[in-house]
Design a protein around this motif. Structure first.
Motif, PDB file in Angstrom:
ATOM      1  N   ALA A  84     -11.995   3.273 -23.954  1.00 49.62           N
ATOM      2  CA  ALA A  84     -11.591   2.972 -25.328  1.00 49.62           C
ATOM      3  C   ALA A  84     -10.422   3.835 -25.792  1.00 49.62           C
ATOM      4  O   ALA A  84      -9.526   3.369 -26.481  1.00 49.62           O
ATOM      5  N   HIS A  85     -10.412   5.097 -25.381  1.00 45.08           N
ATOM      6  CA  HIS A  85      -9.369   5.994 -25.875  1.00 45.08           C
ATOM      7  C   HIS A  85      -8.463   6.510 -24.776  1.00 45.08           C
ATOM      8  O   HIS A  85      -7.752   7.484 -24.947  1.00 45.08           O
ATOM      9  N   ALA A  86      -8.521   5.845 -23.642  1.00 47.08           N
ATOM     10  CA  ALA A  86      -7.800   6.367 -22.481  1.00 47.08           C
ATOM     11  C   ALA A  86      -6.295   6.292 -22.666  1.00 47.08           C
ATOM     12  O   ALA A  86      -5.566   7.201 -22.293  1.00 47.08           O
ATOM     13  N   GLN A 133       0.823  -1.205   0.000  1.00 42.90           N
ATOM     14  CA  GLN A 133       0.000   0.000   0.000  1.00 42.90           C
ATOM     15  C   GLN A 133       0.860   1.260   0.000  1.00 42.90           C
ATOM     16  O   GLN A 133       0.439   2.300  -0.498  1.00 42.90           O
ATOM     17  N   VAL A 134       2.040   1.153   0.541  1.00 47.01           N
ATOM     18  CA  VAL A 134       2.876   2.332   0.682  1.00 47.01           C
ATOM     19  C   VAL A 134       3.236   2.930  -0.685  1.00 47.01           C
ATOM     20  O   VAL A 134       3.473   4.131  -0.797  1.00 47.01           O
ATOM     21  N   SER A 135       3.207   2.106  -1.730  1.00 49.81           N
ATOM     22  CA  SER A 135       3.529   2.631  -3.063  1.00 49.81           C
ATOM     23  C   SER A 135       2.299   3.139  -3.796  1.00 49.81           C
ATOM     24  O   SER A 135       2.418   3.709  -4.869  1.00 49.81           O
ATOM     25  N   LEU A 136       1.152   2.881  -3.227  1.00 46.95           N
ATOM     26  CA  LEU A 136      -0.096   3.180  -3.931  1.00 46.95           C
ATOM     27  C   LEU A 136      -0.442   4.667  -3.850  1.00 46.95           C
ATOM     28  O   LEU A 136      -0.416   5.258  -2.779  1.00 46.95           O
ATOM     29  N   VAL A 137      -0.755   5.252  -4.988  1.00 46.39           N
ATOM     30  CA  VAL A 137      -1.172   6.654  -4.994  1.00 46.39           C
ATOM     31  C   VAL A 137      -2.689   6.729  -5.143  1.00 46.39           C
ATOM     32  O   VAL A 137      -3.378   7.336  -4.346  1.00 46.39           O
ATOM     33  N   GLU A 138      -3.199   6.098  -6.185  1.00 47.28           N
ATOM     34  CA  GLU A 138      -4.640   6.092  -6.376  1.00 47.28           C
ATOM     35  C   GLU A 138      -5.018   5.020  -7.382  1.00 47.28           C
ATOM     36  O   GLU A 138      -4.156   4.405  -8.019  1.00 47.28           O
ATOM     37  N   LEU A 139      -6.302   4.783  -7.472  1.00 45.17           N
ATOM     38  CA  LEU A 139      -6.814   3.819  -8.433  1.00 45.17           C
ATOM     39  C   LEU A 139      -7.640   4.570  -9.461  1.00 45.17           C
ATOM     40  O   LEU A 139      -8.405   5.461  -9.122  1.00 45.17           O
ATOM     41  N   VAL A 140      -7.440   4.221 -10.718  1.00 45.52           N
ATOM     42  CA  VAL A 140      -8.236   4.856 -11.763  1.00 45.52           C
ATOM     43  C   VAL A 140      -8.966   3.745 -12.496  1.00 45.52           C
ATOM     44  O   VAL A 140      -8.352   2.772 -12.937  1.00 45.52           O
ATOM     45  N   ARG A 141     -10.276   3.857 -12.556  1.00 40.85           N
ATOM     46  CA  ARG A 141     -11.032   2.855 -13.301  1.00 40.85           C
ATOM     47  C   ARG A 141     -11.770   3.548 -14.428  1.00 40.85           C
ATOM     48  O   ARG A 141     -12.463   4.539 -14.221  1.00 40.85           O
ATOM     49  N   LEU A 142     -11.574   3.054 -15.635  1.00 41.75           N
ATOM     50  CA  LEU A 142     -12.178   3.685 -16.804  1.00 41.75           C
ATOM     51  C   LEU A 142     -13.130   2.696 -17.447  1.00 41.75           C
ATOM     52  O   LEU A 142     -12.787   1.538 -17.636  1.00 41.75           O
ATOM     53  N   GLU A 143     -14.308   3.164 -17.757  1.00 41.98           N
ATOM     54  CA  GLU A 143     -15.287   2.280 -18.359  1.00 41.98           C
ATOM     55  C   GLU A 143     -15.817   2.885 -19.638  1.00 41.98           C
ATOM     56  O   GLU A 143     -15.722   4.091 -19.862  1.00 41.98           O
ATOM     57  N   GLY A 144     -16.383   2.041 -20.449  1.00 41.71           N
ATOM     58  CA  GLY A 144     -17.079   2.487 -21.650  1.00 41.71           C
ATOM     59  C   GLY A 144     -16.214   3.319 -22.562  1.00 41.71           C
ATOM     60  O   GLY A 144     -15.063   2.987 -22.840  1.00 41.71           O
ATOM     61  N   ALA A 200     -13.589  -2.281 -19.443  1.00 43.34           N
ATOM     62  CA  ALA A 200     -13.041  -1.399 -18.417  1.00 43.34           C
ATOM     63  C   ALA A 200     -11.529  -1.581 -18.287  1.00 43.34           C
ATOM     64  O   ALA A 200     -10.999  -2.648 -18.546  1.00 43.34           O
ATOM     65  N   ILE A 201     -10.868  -0.497 -17.922  1.00 47.22           N
ATOM     66  CA  ILE A 201      -9.427  -0.547 -17.673  1.00 47.22           C
ATOM     67  C   ILE A 201      -9.194  -0.104 -16.245  1.00 47.22           C
ATOM     68  O   ILE A 201      -9.769   0.886 -15.789  1.00 47.22           O
ATOM     69  N   THR A 202      -8.368  -0.874 -15.526  1.00 49.93           N
ATOM     70  CA  THR A 202      -8.051  -0.480 -14.164  1.00 49.93           C
ATOM     71  C   THR A 202      -6.582  -0.114 -14.100  1.00 49.93           C
ATOM     72  O   THR A 202      -5.719  -0.911 -14.465  1.00 49.93           O
ATOM     73  N   ILE A 203      -6.338   1.106 -13.663  1.00 51.34           N
ATOM     74  CA  ILE A 203      -4.952   1.569 -13.539  1.00 51.34           C
ATOM     75  C   ILE A 203      -4.652   1.793 -12.066  1.00 51.34           C
ATOM     76  O   ILE A 203      -5.346   2.534 -11.381  1.00 51.34           O
ATOM     77  N   VAL A 204      -3.623   1.111 -11.596  1.00 49.87           N
ATOM     78  CA  VAL A 204      -3.168   1.329 -10.223  1.00 49.87           C
ATOM     79  C   VAL A 204      -2.020   2.328 -10.329  1.00 49.87           C
ATOM     80  O   VAL A 204      -0.987   2.028 -10.923  1.00 49.87           O
ATOM     81  N   VAL A 205      -2.234   3.515  -9.785  1.00 50.91           N
ATOM     82  CA  VAL A 205      -1.188   4.528  -9.882  1.00 50.91           C
ATOM     83  C   VAL A 205      -0.204   4.312  -8.738  1.00 50.91           C
ATOM     84  O   VAL A 205      -0.582   4.305  -7.564  1.00 50.91           O
ATOM     85  N   GLY A 233       5.574 -10.967 -18.657  1.00 45.57           N
ATOM     86  CA  GLY A 233       5.741 -11.930 -19.740  1.00 45.57           C
ATOM     87  C   GLY A 233       4.628 -12.947 -19.815  1.00 45.57           C
ATOM     88  O   GLY A 233       4.841 -14.060 -20.284  1.00 45.57           O
ATOM     89  N   ALA A 234       3.456 -12.602 -19.340  1.00 47.56           N
ATOM     90  CA  ALA A 234       2.336 -13.520 -19.465  1.00 47.56           C
ATOM     91  C   ALA A 234       1.929 -13.588 -20.931  1.00 47.56           C
ATOM     92  O   ALA A 234       2.359 -12.775 -21.745  1.00 47.56           O
ATOM     93  N   ALA A 235       1.091 -14.548 -21.254  1.00 45.55           N
ATOM     94  CA  ALA A 235       0.644 -14.745 -22.630  1.00 45.55           C
ATOM     95  C   ALA A 235       0.197 -13.420 -23.230  1.00 45.55           C
ATOM     96  O   ALA A 235      -0.293 -12.530 -22.535  1.00 45.55           O
ATOM     97  N   ALA A 236       0.390 -13.289 -24.536  1.00 42.77           N
ATOM     98  CA  ALA A 236       0.088 -12.038 -25.219  1.00 42.77           C
ATOM     99  C   ALA A 236      -1.297 -11.529 -24.835  1.00 42.77           C
ATOM    100  O   ALA A 236      -2.235 -12.282 -24.662  1.00 42.77           O
ATOM    101  N   ARG A 237      -1.340 -10.261 -24.672  1.00 43.69           N
ATOM    102  CA  ARG A 237      -2.557  -9.624 -24.211  1.00 43.69           C
ATOM    103  C   ARG A 237      -3.643  -9.746 -25.289  1.00 43.69           C
ATOM    104  O   ARG A 237      -3.427  -9.442 -26.452  1.00 43.69           O
ATOM    105  N   GLN A 238      -4.813 -10.173 -24.845  1.00 44.62           N
ATOM    106  CA  GLN A 238      -5.902 -10.223 -25.813  1.00 44.62           C
ATOM    107  C   GLN A 238      -6.282  -8.789 -26.148  1.00 44.62           C
ATOM    108  O   GLN A 238      -6.224  -7.915 -25.294  1.00 44.62           O
ATOM    109  N   THR A 239      -6.622  -8.567 -27.384  1.00 42.57           N
ATOM    110  CA  THR A 239      -7.017  -7.212 -27.741  1.00 42.57           C
ATOM    111  C   THR A 239      -8.289  -6.877 -26.973  1.00 42.57           C
ATOM    112  O   THR A 239      -9.232  -7.654 -26.919  1.00 42.57           O
ATOM    113  N   LYS A 240      -8.245  -5.750 -26.383  1.00 48.13           N
ATOM    114  CA  LYS A 240      -9.382  -5.336 -25.554  1.00 48.13           C
ATOM    115  C   LYS A 240     -10.565  -4.978 -26.442  1.00 48.13           C
ATOM    116  O   LYS A 240     -10.403  -4.278 -27.436  1.00 48.13           O
TER     117      LYS A 240
END
Lengths: 124, 776, 153
Positions: free
Chosen positions: B501-503, B486-497, B542-547, B530-537
């Motif tokens: 798409a263009h975030a 948690q000490v590295s966490l600044v904020e959470l950004v969740r983008l939907e719809g 929704a996109i979740t960004i942990v800042v 290095g997990a399996a190639a990302r499926q095209t979104k």
């Protein structure tokens, strides 16, 4: 029988506690004169007090002077524990009401001798 | 009253001696070995404590030689050591402390005055006593260190006619070796191992770790063995895990009695956890105690005067952390005295107090402990730093001039900045500030340096309170759960719809997200690991960004899902996995499965390796912001592929449209005839490494810029607009071709460096540049 | 002097490790994969609160991949690195081997098999491959930035 050990050194208290407990004493301890007076007030008088000379707060001589003012502790034998550099103090302590002295470094045998002198060796 | 006892009663002594040998055997026979061990270790702890206090008081006494209280305490301390050593039959300690005691006694009785010389000698005595204590702790015997030189020195100081140049006479004033009761019994049964202690004349600090917990054998506190505390801490860790499991199991339960009991268990566990944590907390003062002595030695060693000011010594930290910061702190202080604070002459010349001030300040802030080390010295000489960094090839010649003050300062923490060669014997020992930084980083701390020339330097260390159990955010990525401290966490950004798409936008193939106007570099956790190639979104997913923040970067970590916030017990990864920088450890989750703890710093570093340069700090951004905030006019142009650039309008000569057929080639440079001259045509898109536009349009949009008496056409896809606004240039994307990037009219825009573009086009073919621009 | 070996099967081959190195044998447990770790690291398992690294021995030795739905067993061994779990197909019995029957690997065997196996004991009905535990646990962690095989796929 109960003995009070007053010394600011943890090590010295541990050594004296050990020796006294092996001789059947129940021990209470204090780090300096003020605490010793407090311990006596709480746990009642003791048969014997082994008192260091040089302690913070209240030194051995002040403690002897204080404790002798209280008739509750009139029967308590007080043995000053001192070093050869403190021999001159022994006289003033005895003047103030100490019963005897024990000189550092001491041996258990010396302790036994002193206890016998004070009549506290009944079970030894 | 004379307590110095030069005239001891010899009769009493004789009697003592006679009794001793007989009684020694008796004591040893009746006292079990472990009891002796206990007394012994008690003695070692106590004696070390007394000596630490002795050192502090001596340093104080030197400043205030008339203090009766200090002198009494100092005398009593040595007296106690001598007395107890005597009882335990430790003759070496007795003989060393005896001379010191005699000297101190003279001072106390007003027969002598404290001189710097006697202070040094008495401190050397305390070192020697520590050395013997160290030998006892290591081998059970006092060792065969020879302390006669020290004893002679102390004895010579007793002589009022003493002058330091004369060799002192050997002492005859020592008590006969005390054959005390416990001498034989207290030595462990086995033969003592050969002595390895260094010679007495060497001033070694036998940094024997004390088990002091501030407790005492009396009153309301007790001493507890640290190993027991550690065990307790581990058990509590296990309990927390079990509690988490129970909570998870009961979360699907409806039985009220069971859920109630589980709730209670949970509360009690939390209480217990925080109580056990508290037992491991120690005030930072415990590691500051030795500093006055250290400073005195350091200051004397380099002819400086330093005054120590401490604030917040009562600030508590977990003992593991205290242990971890002890050495870094010492090093920083050495540095401050050695390099920071000037000589008294220099200081006087500059109108400063001849004595420098070193301030240590500790305080809690936002769940962390801040430790500030501030000196009022000369400050860091940035030119010298620059020179040294160039010498050590940490930076390129051109780079130095572009670097901000802060960036230059940060060079000090680079590995290889300080090397053994120019390290003096004080801050020396081959450790540089990079090691300090590494050690602080290892425990999740950060370090920051600020310096004002002529006024001093402030180093701020921020460290977590504890390491064993930490609050963490649990996320899912690539079907795996990860814990993020948690000490590295600044904020959470969740983008939907639509927003999702263009975030994420791209600058030179580097994903970024605009967080309130600032460009946030984006790292995809699954890709990074290095997990399996990302499926095209799919659009609208929704996109979740942990800042997250590290000491120098802020970045957004894209994860699949944020699960929960949880207290986790940090467990180390086995040796087999030590080398993986992405993980800080592992933990066991409520369902019993293992989850890896992400190392945010390691992750950021790894991402940087594969991504674009992201070395500049966010602070730099803020700093530069002030400078670059000017109202300017910009020409905005599209390069295709949603790539937008800005050209300073004052560099734009004209806007032109050319038919594609008008383009000609001169060598490998495309040119066009324009107003009677041959004007080079520069494809900005190509220079920036973008794919060639497949089918050139029939007409070409060009902005004509000039340099000297020559003109150049910068080809773009489309002229968008001319704006007049303040823009914030993010210099972290600065390259030879771009001054950086900025958000203009809600688009990430590369701000072109017209000079750079022209230079590039002059010296290279477009093809070559395509390759080069990859590193842009 | 004969000594005891704990045997196990990997891709129909019989292997063994010294009995005194074996701490315990536990059933299949889902391991948490450690992305970015070398291929032969199967993941992390929770052994009564202790986190233990599991090694996919088939991969480590360079044998064929296990079937997708196979449920390997864990042999937890004591190593200098602490407890480490070895994933094996099946656990066999403890056998006494005669040092006389030991033979180093033939020259023709190369690769991971050679580095992880010290030799074979010629048993009556089979060849017993003696696992060199120390060598087996020498897994060069792929430095970060290098792609492990799995990543490259």
């Amino acid at each position: 029988m109960k003995a009070l050990v007053v010394d600011d050194s943890n090590t010295m208290r541990a050594v004296l506690r050990r020796i006294l407990q092996m001789r059947g004493f129940e021990t209470v301890e204090a780090k300096h004169g003020v605490e010793a007076l407090h311990v006596l007030a709480q746990t009642g008088t003791a048969d014997l007090a082994l008192v260091d000379w040089n302690m913070p707060e209240m030194n051995g001589l002040q403690f002897v002077t204080e404790v002798r003012k209280n008739p509750t502790h009139a029967q308590m034998r007080i043995m000053m524990v001192t070093t050869e550099t403190g021999l001159h103090e022994v006289q003033s302590a005895i003047d103030a009401g100490a019963t005897d002295y024990l000189m550092k470094p001491f041996t258990t045998g010396q302790v036994d001798d002193k206890l016998a002198l004070l009549g506290l060796d009944s079970h030894a | 009253m004379n307590e110095c006892g030069e005239s001891a009663d010899s009769r009493i002594r004789t009697k003592q001696g006679a009794l001793q040998s007989r009684l020694d055997r008796r004591f040893s026979a009746e006292t079990a070995m472990e009891e002796l061990d206990e007394i012994f270790s008690e003695f070692l702890i106590e004696a070390n404590e007394v000596l630490d206090q002795f050192d502090r008081d001596m340093v104080e006494l030197e400043k205030d030689p008339s203090s009766r209280t200090l002198l009494d305490g100092i005398f009593r301390g040595i007296h106690t050591i001598k007395g107890t050593s005597g009882v335990l039959g430790l003759d070496k300690l007795v003989s060393i402390s005896h001379v010191g005691e005699t000297l101190l006694c003279r001072m106390r009785d007003g027969e002598m005055r404290l001189t710097p010389e006697s202070t040094t000698a008495l401190l050397a005595m305390s070192d020697s006593l520590r050395q013997v204590l160290g030998a006892i702790a290591a081998s059970g015997s006092e060792g065969d260190g020879d302390f006669s030189a020290l004893i002679r020195l102390l004895t010579s100081l007793l002589d009022p006619q003493h002058t330091s140049s004369e060799p002192a006479a050997p002492s005859t004033d020592l008590p006969a070796a005390n054959q005390s009761m416990a001498a034989a019994a207290l030595t462990p049964a086995q033969d003592p191992p050969p002595e390895t202690a260094p010679p007495a004349s060497v001033k070694t600090e036998t940094a024997r770790e004390q088990k002091d917990l501030g407790g005492d054998a009396l009153g309301n506190t007790i001493r507890v063995d640290v190993t027991l505390l550690d065990k307790l801490m581990n058990l509590v860790g296990e309990l927390v895990l079990a509690r988490n499991q129970i909570m998870q199991l009961t979360s699907v339960q409806t039985e009220p009695a069971l859920t109630g009991a589980a709730q209670r268990l949970s509360h009690i566990t939390s209480e217990l956890q925080s109580s056990v944590m508290k037992t491991r907390m120690q005030p930072i003062g415990t590691i500051w105690h030795k500093l006055p002595r250290l400073l005195r030695d350091l200051a004397r060693g380099c002819g400086k005067e330093v005054e120590l000011i401490t604030e917040g010594a009562e600030t508590e930290l977990d003992r593991t952390i205290l242990e971890a910061i002890k050495d870094p702190l010492t090093h920083v202080i050495r540095n401050a005295v050695d390099h920071g604070i000037e000589t008294p002459e220099q200081r006087s010349r500059n109108g400063k107090n001849p004595a420098g001030q070193l301030t240590l300040r500790a305080y809690h802030e936002g769940g962390k402990v801040n430790i500030e080390i501030r000196d009022d010295g000369a400050g860091v000489n940035l030119d010298a730093v620059k020179r040294k960094a160039l010498e050590r090839r940490l930076i390129e010649p051109g780079e130095a001039d572009r670097m901000s003050e802060r960036e230059l300062l940060s060079l000090i923490f680079q590995p290889g900045f300080s090397t053994a060669q120019q390290v003096t014997n004080i801050s020396g020992r081959g450790v540089g500030m990079d090691v300090v930084k590494t050690n602080i980083t290892k425990i999740g701390g950060t370090i920051d340096l600020q310096s004002t020339p002529g006024q001093g330097t402030t180093l701020t260390i921020k460290i977590p309170l504890t390491l064993a159990i930490i609050p963490a955010l649990i996320v899912t990525s690539a079907s795996n759960r990860f814990a993020i401290p948690q000490v590295s966490l600044v904020e959470l950004v969740r983008l939907e719809g639509e927003a999702a798409a263009h975030a994420i936008e791209y600058i030179h193939n580097t994903p970024v997200y605009r967080l309130r106007g600032t460009l946030l570099p984006i790292v995809y956790l699954d890709q990074e690991l290095g997990a399996a190639a990302r499926q095209t979104k799919e659009d609208g997913q929704a996109i979740t960004i942990v800042v997250l923040q590290t000491e120098s970067n802020v970045f957004g970590l894209v994860v699949d899902e944020v699960n929960d916030s949880e207290e986790i017990v940090v467990k180390p990864l086995g040796n087999l996995l030590r080398g993986l920088s992405c993980y800080a450890g592992a933990t066991i989750m409520g369902d019993g499965r293992v989850a890896l703890i992400l190392d945010v710093m390691g992750l950021a570093q790894k991402a940087r390796v594969v991504g674009e340069q992201r070395t500049r700090t966010t602070e730099t951004v803020v700093e530069k912001t002030q400078m670059d905030m000017e109202l300017e006019s910009w020409l905005l142009a599209d390069l295709g592929g949603a790539r937008r650039v800005a050209i300073p309008l004052d560099r734009v000569h004209r806007l032109e449209e050319f038919p594609a057929s008008a383009m000609e080639w001169s060598g490998n440079q495309s040119v066009i005839q324009y107003r009677g001259e041959i004007m080079p045509m520069i494809s900005v898109a190509q220079l920036l490494g973008m794919a060639r536009i497949s089918e050139p349009a029939a007409t070409m949009q060009a902005t004509v810029v000039s340099r000297g008496d020559r003109r150049y056409a910068l080809l773009v896809d489309r002229i968008v607009d001319i704006v007049e606004q303040q823009i914030v240039v993010d210099p972290s994307r600065k390259t030879a071709l771009c001054a950086g990037s900025a958000v203009i009219e809600e688009h990430v825009t590369d701000v072109l460096d017209v000079e750079g573009i022209i230079d590039a086009s002059l010296f290279h073919t477009a093809e070559l540049l395509t390759a080069q621009a990859g590193s842009c | 002097m004969a000594h005891q070996m704990c045997t196990f099967v990997l891709d129909r081959l019989l292997f063994a490790v010294e009995v005194e190195r074996v701490q315990e044998v536990i059933r299949y447990q889902d391991a948490t994969p450690v992305l970015t770790a070398p291929d032969s690291i199967a993941g992390l398992i929770n052994l009564r609160g202790q986190i233990v690294t599991a090694i996919d021995l088939r991969r480590r030795i360079g044998l064929r991949e296990r079937e997708q739905d196979a449920r390997p067993m864990n042999i937890v061994v004591r190593a200098a690195e602490g407890a480490v779990s070895l994933l094996v197909d099946e656990i066999g019995e403890v056998v006494e081997v005669d040092p006389e029957s030991f033979e180093p690997l033939p020259e023709t065997i190369t690769g991971s098999m050679r580095t992880t196996t010290s030799g074979v004991y010629k048993l009556e009905h089979a060849l017993l491959h003696a696992l060199d535990l120390a060598a087996t646990l020498q897994i060069s962690a792929a430095p970060d930035g290098h792609l492990s095989k799995r990543e490259a796929d």
